[in-house]
Design an enzyme around this catalytic site. Structure first.
Site, PDB file in Angstrom:
ATOM      1  NE  ARG A 310      -4.091  -0.085   1.854  1.00  0.00           N
ATOM      2  CZ  ARG A 310      -5.342   0.164   1.446  1.00  0.00           C
ATOM      3  NH1 ARG A 310      -5.745   1.406   1.246  1.00  0.00           N
ATOM      4  NH2 ARG A 310      -6.187  -0.811   1.230  1.00  0.00           N
ATOM      5  CD  GLU A 719      -6.921   2.818   6.674  1.00  0.00           C
ATOM      6  OE1 GLU A 719      -5.922   2.127   6.940  1.00  0.00           O
ATOM      7  OE2 GLU A 719      -7.697   2.568   5.724  1.00  0.00           O
TER       8      GLU A 719
END
Length: 766
Positions: A310, A719
Site C-alpha cells: 500500500r 484512515e
C-alpha cells in the site's frame, strides 16, 4: 431522515459517565485464572536452558505452559508465514513470549513470569535498517519493484532534478484500552471475549490452537477503547493463550497486558527510509520519479507485505507522474513485528512523494502549493470531457479527482496566499522565532487490497413490539460505526434511530467477517445492513399489501409509520400483525465490493473502488534556539461524500489530523543497539496531548456525493484524514527553510532535536 444528521455516538452517554463496559470492566466468573507471558530478554538467541521451577513455585501459580504444551497449532500469524505464540527454541526480539503463566491474580502471574531461569546463546542481532541492508535480511527474498515508463530516460530529460534520502519514524498505537482477552470453556467449545478489530481471525486462530472447528469457537466483542490497526492481528496471542489455558484447566482464563508489556510485545507502524529522485520540465510538470522504500518489518511477516504494497500504491500521492518507479525492500529485523496502523503504509508512501515535491519546489523556486496544483491528476468529469482520464502507475483510472476544486476552495477559506506573505514578512523581522505554512493534499484509495476481504454481512431482527436488534460484522473502536449502522437501519425501515439496538459483534451471528480496517467498516457493513432491512421492509410491505388490497410498491415506511392509500399505522402495530401472520421478521444482508481486481505480483489492476480526498493548511512556529515548536492553526477541507453523520466524521477528521501530526512531530520510537525498546511507557513516549492541538482548528466537509454507489453515496473517513497531518510536518520544514538559503532536510519525526538540526542545515552551520 436519520442519515446525514449529526447524531451523537451510540455510546456517548456511557463514555462520558464512565458506564461504558470494556473487557476489563466485565466481572470475571468465579475461579478465573489470570495469565502473563514470560518474555525474552535477548533480541536474537538460542534458548539453551529453561528452568521454570521457580515460576511454578511462585505463590498463586496454577499452571505454566511452553510451546510443547500447546495441543495443536502454535501460530498467531495473520499471514501465511507462521508466527509462534510461544517461542520454539529460539527468540527473535526482546519481548517475545517464551512461556505462559496462569495464576490466581494478575499480579501473581506477572511476578511469577519474571522468575524463570533462562540461559541464552546469543546470536548477532539485526536491529537497524542499515544492519538489515548489510545482511541482506529481507522478506520475499528481495526487492519488489513496480514501474511505469522509462524512468531513467525521463529523469535525464528533466530541467529540474532533485534527489535525497530521509527517515520516517514508526509509531506506537497507544490505544487507551490495552490488549485483553477472556476465554470461557463450554460444552465442546470455547467462548472468547476480546478487544479486537478482527473477531473472525481470533475465531480461526483459537480453533486451530485447540483443534476445533470454527463453529466450536464463538468470539464476542462489544467495544474497544481504540484500535488504530493495533488490534487487527496483535490480539491473537492473548486470545489463543487464554483459550489454551482454559481448555487445559477447565477454568475461565483472562489476560491483559500492562502498558509497558503492551508496548514491548506488540508491533508498531513501520518506520521507513525513502530515497527519491524526481524531475520536472520548464513548466513545472513532473516528467518522472524514482523511489526506493526500505521498511523495517521486524521479526515476522505479520501484515508487512500488504502494508508495504500500500505504500507503493500511494507513492504517487495526488499527482500524475508519466514515468514512475517504486522499489520496495521489506527488511527482517530483530525487533517487534511491525503491523497494521491507520493508513496501512499509505502515509509513508504519500509522505515520500510530498517530501520530494517540497524539495523540487525549493529547487525550482516556486510555491510548493503551486507545484502541486500543476501536477494534480486531471479533474473528474463525466465523459465526454476535454480532460483525458489519467491512470495511476498500477493501472487504475482516476475517475473521481476532486482536488483542483477542493484545494482552490481551501486556499480561499484559509487565506493561504495572504498568510504566506504575512509569514514571510514576519520571518524577515524575527531571528529567534520562525513561522511556516504548508498545504498538503490527500488522495487515498478505499478497499482491502486482498480482494476476498471486501465482503460483509449483517443480521437484523424486528421484534413483535417494533423494536429492532441489529448485528453486523464490523467492530466499534470509538469511531462511531455502530451509530452509523443504526442510522442506516433507521432510514430504510422509517423508524427513529433509538428504536434500533446494536448488539455485540458476534461470530455466531454474522460469520466469516473481515477486519474493521481499510476504512471499509461503514462502506461494507452499511450496505449489508441496508440489504437486510430492505428484505424485511419488503416482507412487511407484501403482508400489508395483501391485507389492504394494494401493491407492495404503494406501501411507505416513514417517521415510525407504515402508510398506504392515505391510511397509516404505527410501525410497531404492523410488526405485531406481521408476526401474528407468521411473516419472518429476521433477515441477513450481504455485500461484496464491486469492480475491484488486483494482481500484487504484477502490481496492476483496480485495487480500490474509489478514492477519498482532502487537503489541509497548517501553520507552525519554531524556536530556532531550542527546536521547540507549536502548531498554531490548521484549516481542513475533507471529502466524506454524502456524510452519514457529519458530527462523527468531523470528529474523525480532527482526531486523524492530530494523530498524523503526532506521528511526524512528538512520537519517537527508540531502540538501543541491543534491540531493547527504550520508549515503552508514557514517560518516554509522547503522544499529542489536548494542548498540542492547533489553537485555531477549522474543519469543513466537502459537499459532493460519491460517484460510486456506496452506502447512500458516503465515503470512508477512517484512515484518509490521518494524512492531513503531513501538512504540519511540511510547515515545520518551511519554518526551518526560513532560517537560511539551504535545503533544511528535516527528518521525521520532527522532534525539537530534529528541528534544531534542520535549522543548522538551512543556515549552513550544521
Amino acid at each position: 431522515m436519520s442519515v446525514g444528521k449529526p447524531l451523537p455516538h451510540e455510546s456517548a452517554q456511557l463514555h462520558v459517565t464512565g458506564a461504558a463496559r470494556y473487557l476489563d470492566d466485565i466481572p470475571c466468573p468465579a475461579g478465573t485464572l489470570h495469565l502473563a507471558f514470560g518474555l525474552s530478554t535477548e533480541a536474537s538467541a538460542v534458548i539453551t536452558a529453561l528452568d521454570l521451577a521457580p515460576v511454578k513455585a511462585s505463590p498463586g501459580v496454577v499452571a505454566v505452559f511452553t510451546a510443547t504444551d500447546l495441543p495443536h497449532a502454535n501460530d498467531a500469524s495473520p499471514a501465511p508465514d507462521p508466527e509462534p505464540v510461544l517461542a520454539t527454541g529460539a527468540v527473535h526480539y526482546i519481548g517475545q513470549p517464551i512461556f505462559l503463566v496462569a495464576a490466581t491474580s494478575h499480579r501473581a502471574a506477572r511476578i511469577a513470569a519474571r522468575k524463570a531461569q533462562i540461559v541464552y546463546a546469543p546470536r548477532p542481532a539485526i536491529i537497524s535498517i542499515d544492519q538489515a541492508i548489510a545482511a541482506g535480511s529481507r522478506f520475499e527474498g528481495g526487492a519488489v519493484t513496480w514501474a511505469r515508463g522509462d524512468v531513467d530516460t525521463a529523469l535525464k530529460s528533466a530541467l529540474y532534478l532533485v534527489e535525497g534520502e530521509f527517515e520516517i519514524g514508526g509509531q506506537e498505537h497507544f490505544y487507551l484500552e490495552g490488549q485483553a482477552a477472556l476465554a470461557l470453556p463450554g460444552e465442546g467449545g470455547m467462548v472468547v471475549q476480546c478487544s479486537t478489530q478482527h473477531p473472525s481471525e481470533i475465531q480461526h486462530k483459537v480453533a486451530h490452537a485447540l483443534g476445533l472447528a470454527f463453529h466450536d469457537v464463538r468470539v464476542e466483542m462489544r467495544r474497544m477503547g481504540g484500535g488504530f490497526g493495533g488490534k487487527e492481528s496483535q490480539g491473537n496471542p492473548l486470545a489463543i493463550a487464554c483459550a489454551v489455558a482454559a481448555a487445559a484447566t477447565g477454568r475461565p482464563c483472562k489476560m491483559r497486558y500492562d502498558r509497558d508489556d503492551d508496548m514491548i510485545i506488540t508491533g508498531k507502524r513501520h518506520d521507513f527510509r525513502i530515497r527519491y529522485r524526481i524531475g520536472a520540465d520548464a513548466a513545472g510538470r513532473l516528467v518522472g520519479a524514482d523511489f526506493i522504500h526500505w521498511a523495517r518489518c521486524g521479526w515476522s511477516a505479520d501484515l508487512s507485505l500488504p502494508v508495504c504494497d500500500r505504500a507503493m500504491l500511494h507513492a504517487d500521492s495526488a499527482y500524475f507522474v508519466p514515468a514512475l518507479r517504486i522499489e520496495s525492500h521489506r527488511l527482517r529485523t530483530n525487533t517487534q513485528s511491525a503491523t497494521a496502523y491507520r493508513g496501512f503504509g499509505g502515509p509513508q508512501g504519500m509522505l515520500g512523494m510530498e517530501r520530494a515535491m517540497e524539495a523540487l519546489a525549493h529547487e525550482i523556486g516556486i510555491d510548493p502549493a503551486e507545484l502541486r496544483r500543476r501536477n494534480f491528476y486531471a479533474p473528474a468529469a463525466e465523459p465526454p470531457s476535454d480532460e483525458p482520464r489519467q491512470s495511476t502507475h498500477y493501472g487504475q483510472e482516476v475517475e473521481d479527482f476532486l482536488l483542483h476544486e477542493m484545494v482552490a476552495a481551501l486556499q480561499k477559506s484559509a487565506n493561504y496566499a495572504e498568510r504566506k506573505a504575512e509569514i514571510a514578512a514576519w520571518n524577515s523581522k524575527n531571528r529567534t522565532l520562525k513561522r511556516g505554512i504548508a498545504l498538503s493534499p490527500v488522495k487515498f484509495g478505499i478497499s482491502f487490497t486482498l480482494t476476498h476481504l471486501n465482503q460483509a454481512g449483517a443480521l437484523v431482527q424486528i421484534y413483535a413490539d417494533g423494536s429492532v436488534a441489529l448485528n453486523h460484522g464490523g467492530t466499534e473502536m470509538g469511531q462511531g460505526l455502530h451509530r452509523k449502522m443504526c442510522q442506516v437501519a433507521s432510514l430504510v425501515l422509517g423508524i427513529a434511530p433509538e428504536t434500533v439496538r446494536i448488539t455485540a459483534t458476534d461470530t455466531s451471528k454474522v460469520p466469516n467477517t473481515s477486519a474493521t480496517a481499510a476504512s471499509s467498516g461503514a462502506d461494507m457493513n452499511g450496505m449489508a445492513v441496508k440489504q437486510a432491512c430492505e428484505t424485511l421492509r419488503g416482507r412487511m410491505a407484501e403482508f400489508l399489501a395483501a391485507r389492504e388490497g394494494c401493491t407492495a410498491a404503494e406501501v411507505r415506511f416513514a417517521e415510525g409509520m407504515v402508510q398506504v392509500a392515505g391510511r397509516g399505522w404505527p410501525f410497531a402495530e404492523i410488526a405485531k400483525a406481521a408476526y401474528e401472520a407468521r411473516v419472518s421478521l429476521s433477515a441477513t444482508g450481504f455485500y461484496a465490493t464491486p469492480k475491484i481486481s488486483w494482481d500484487r505480483i504484477k502490481g496492476q489492476g483496480r485495487p480500490f473502488l474509489y478514492f477519498a480526498y482532502g487537503a489541509a493548511v497548517s501553520e507552525v512556529v519554531i524556536d530556532t534556539l531550542t527546536g521547540e515548536n507549536r502548531i498554531l492553526r490548521a484549516d481542513i477541507l475533507h471529502d466524506a461524500g454524502t456524510s452519514l453523520n457529519p458530527a462523527l466524521d468531523i470528529g474523525q477528521i480532527e482526531g486523524g489530523y492530530v494523530q498524523g501530526a503526532g506521528w511526524l512531530t512528538t512520537e519517537e520510537l527508540v531502540w538501543d543497539d541491543k534491540g531493547r525498546l527504550m520508549t515503552h511507557a508514557p514517560s518516554t513516549y509522547k503522544i499529542p496531548a489536548c494542548s498540542d492541538r492547533p489553537k485555531i482548528f477549522n474543519v469543513a466537509l466537502w459537499e459532493a456525493p460519491n460517484r460510486e454507489e456506496t452506502i447512500f453515496r458516503s465515503k470512508a473517513v477512517g484512515e484518509p484524514p490521518f494524512m492531513l497531518g503531513i501538512s504540519a510536518f511540511l510547515a515545520l520544514n518551511a519554518a526551518c527553510a526560513a532560517c537560511g538559503p539551504n535545503w533544511p532536510d528535516l527528518q521525521a519525526p520532527a522532534t525539537p532535536e530534529a528541528v534544531l538540526a534542520a535549522v543548522h542545515r538551512a543556515e549552513g552551520t550544521a
